[in-house]
Design an enzyme around this catalytic site. Sequence first.
Site, mmCIF file in Angstrom:
data_model
loop_
_atom_site.group_PDB
_atom_site.id
_atom_site.type_symbol
_atom_site.label_atom_id
_atom_site.label_comp_id
_atom_site.label_asym_id
_atom_site.label_seq_id
_atom_site.Cartn_x
_atom_site.Cartn_y
_atom_site.Cartn_z
ATOM 1 N N PRO A 15 0.838 -1.212 0.000
ATOM 2 C CA PRO A 15 0.000 0.000 0.000
ATOM 3 C C PRO A 15 0.866 1.252 0.000
ATOM 4 O O PRO A 15 1.855 1.318 0.730
ATOM 5 C CB PRO A 15 -0.764 -0.119 1.326
ATOM 6 C CG PRO A 15 0.055 -1.018 2.191
ATOM 7 C CD PRO A 15 0.790 -1.948 1.270
ATOM 8 N N CYS A 97 3.018 2.671 9.477
ATOM 9 C CA CYS A 97 3.239 4.003 8.897
ATOM 10 C C CYS A 97 4.074 4.863 9.854
ATOM 11 O O CYS A 97 3.732 5.002 11.029
ATOM 12 C CB CYS A 97 1.899 4.680 8.597
ATOM 13 S SG CYS A 97 2.146 6.282 7.822
ATOM 14 N N ASP A 199 12.663 -2.430 -0.324
ATOM 15 C CA ASP A 199 13.801 -2.373 -1.253
ATOM 16 C C ASP A 199 13.824 -3.449 -2.335
ATOM 17 O O ASP A 199 14.872 -3.689 -2.928
ATOM 18 C CB ASP A 199 15.141 -2.411 -0.501
ATOM 19 C CG ASP A 199 15.316 -1.215 0.434
ATOM 20 O OD1 ASP A 199 14.507 -0.272 0.352
ATOM 21 O OD2 ASP A 199 16.258 -1.236 1.239
ATOM 22 N N ARG A 222 7.767 0.820 -3.873
ATOM 23 C CA ARG A 222 8.304 1.850 -4.765
ATOM 24 C C ARG A 222 8.861 1.319 -6.073
ATOM 25 O O ARG A 222 8.944 2.064 -7.047
ATOM 26 C CB ARG A 222 9.371 2.659 -4.008
ATOM 27 C CG ARG A 222 8.777 3.491 -2.885
ATOM 28 C CD ARG A 222 9.826 3.979 -1.935
ATOM 29 N NE ARG A 222 10.457 2.874 -1.220
ATOM 30 C CZ ARG A 222 11.482 2.989 -0.398
ATOM 31 N NH1 ARG A 222 12.006 4.166 -0.180
ATOM 32 N NH2 ARG A 222 11.981 1.930 0.221
HETATM 33 C C1 LIG Z 1 4.672 7.426 -0.855
HETATM 34 C C2 LIG Z 1 4.503 6.224 0.051
HETATM 35 C C3 LIG Z 1 3.288 6.004 0.659
HETATM 36 C C4 LIG Z 1 3.129 4.910 1.516
HETATM 37 N N1 LIG Z 1 1.899 4.681 2.063
HETATM 38 C C5 LIG Z 1 1.706 3.572 2.823
HETATM 39 C C6 LIG Z 1 0.406 3.237 3.298
HETATM 40 O O1 LIG Z 1 -0.572 3.911 3.000
HETATM 41 N N2 LIG Z 1 0.294 2.139 4.082
HETATM 42 C C7 LIG Z 1 1.379 1.345 4.417
HETATM 43 O O2 LIG Z 1 1.232 0.352 5.133
HETATM 44 N N3 LIG Z 1 2.608 1.637 3.950
HETATM 45 C C8 LIG Z 1 2.789 2.703 3.160
HETATM 46 N N4 LIG Z 1 4.017 2.953 2.630
HETATM 47 C C9 LIG Z 1 5.118 2.000 2.875
HETATM 48 C C10 LIG Z 1 5.180 0.949 1.767
HETATM 49 O O3 LIG Z 1 4.020 0.140 1.761
HETATM 50 C C11 LIG Z 1 6.409 0.045 1.946
HETATM 51 O O4 LIG Z 1 6.310 -0.560 3.199
HETATM 52 C C12 LIG Z 1 7.721 0.817 1.885
HETATM 53 O O5 LIG Z 1 7.724 1.738 0.826
HETATM 54 C C13 LIG Z 1 8.911 -0.161 1.712
HETATM 55 O O6 LIG Z 1 8.732 -0.979 0.588
HETATM 56 P P1 LIG Z 1 9.391 -0.639 -0.852
HETATM 57 O O7 LIG Z 1 10.874 -0.472 -0.634
HETATM 58 O O8 LIG Z 1 9.045 -1.819 -1.706
HETATM 59 O O9 LIG Z 1 8.790 0.640 -1.312
HETATM 60 C C14 LIG Z 1 4.212 4.045 1.786
HETATM 61 C C15 LIG Z 1 5.435 4.283 1.167
HETATM 62 C C16 LIG Z 1 5.595 5.358 0.310
HETATM 63 C C17 LIG Z 1 6.933 5.571 -0.345
#
Ligand SMILES: Cc1cc2nc3c(=O)[nH]c(=O)nc-3n(C[C@H](O)[C@H](O)[C@H](O)COP(=O)(O)O)c2cc1C
Length: 322
Positions: A15, A97, A199, A222
């Site tokens: 999310p 969050c 990541d 991301r």
């Molecule tokens: C812009 C943005 C918004 C996010 N919003 C949420 C959210 O609404 N709920 C949540 O559980 N995590 C949220 N996250 C965290 C992501 O779900 C994820 O845990 C985090 O980005 C690490 O994973 P990744 O490296 O694959 O991005 C958000 C991250 C980003 C960058």
Amino acid sequence: MEVQTLLASKLSLAPMAGITDYVLRSLVRKYSKTCLLTTEMISSEALTQVKDTSIVARNSNHSPISYQLSGHKPQMIASCAKYLQKYADMIDINMGCPVNKVVKGTDGAALMRNPELAAEIVKTVKSEISIPLSVKFRLGYTADEMNFVEFGQKMQEAGADFITIHARTRSQMYGGKADWKKIAELKRNVNIPVFANGDVVSVETAEQCLLDSNADGIAVGRGILGDPSLIYRIERYLNFCEYICPPTLEEKISTIKEHLTREIEFRGENVGIKFTRKFYPYYVNGFQGASKCRGVLVTMENRDEIFKLLDRIMFEQVQKVW
Ligand SMILES: Cc1cc2nc3c(=O)[nH]c(=O)nc-3n(C[C@H](O)[C@H](O)[C@H](O)COP(=O)(O)O)c2cc1C
């Protein structure tokens, strides 16, 4: 649907507020027919006041899809979860969050400092819904409070069917590197499925993440920015050993156009154009003169002109390559 069926592809869309909207979920689904999609975080306080917001929109091919709720009032979250069952195949509770305005209200990652309340939320929601319930949390609040193993066990005991863990602490926010090896400790101590998060940005990092974490699957956030086909490419590699190349320049330009067109259909021309601007830097990353491209794109206000510029960018990139 059983939780195992919902997780069968071993991949989920993490999310992301302001990012994984109806349109982006549809773009991810265009490639991956089976990954678990997740909505942006939906505030239970806000949903209690206004029910039919665009944030809950879905279409028939979005299944399997999880709806994520945030909040700290067990009964309020449970009522929202009950309401969302008409859209959702699973409900997820945000316990990770890190942003100040969320943790200051004891929502999000602040719940990791209050495992009793977190467990009460899970129990109360579970008693109100008939679909699987999951929780998404981090390693802990700070490096000195890494309670993810006990926290995960407590959530399981309270009735959670599935865990997604972002392998960072709240204090790290999004800095440093996700510590996938820590997830293996959680895996050894719970018997519900665990998806690793943090990541994973390529087929190669996905493979390494699974090796390090021993998780049942991966939540990708991301990494899909600029490439909504990433989850599908990882899925094909992990499940069928099929390597699909990252999108070409031409495919990226075509995806930007589709993204913009769908946002305009969803939000109207004015808002749709402005909303899509945040995605351009990711799409044009790697293009020759990327910063000039995005500098111009983010100021444009007319769809046809944006399309013309994109065609010109493509023409110029191809000329540079040759
Ligand atoms: C812009 C943005 C918004 C996010 N919003 C949420 C959210 O609404 N709920 C949540 O559980 N995590 C949220 N996250 C965290 C992501 O779900 C994820 O845990 C985090 O980005 C690490 O994973 P990744 O490296 O694959 O991005 C958000 C991250 C980003 C960058």
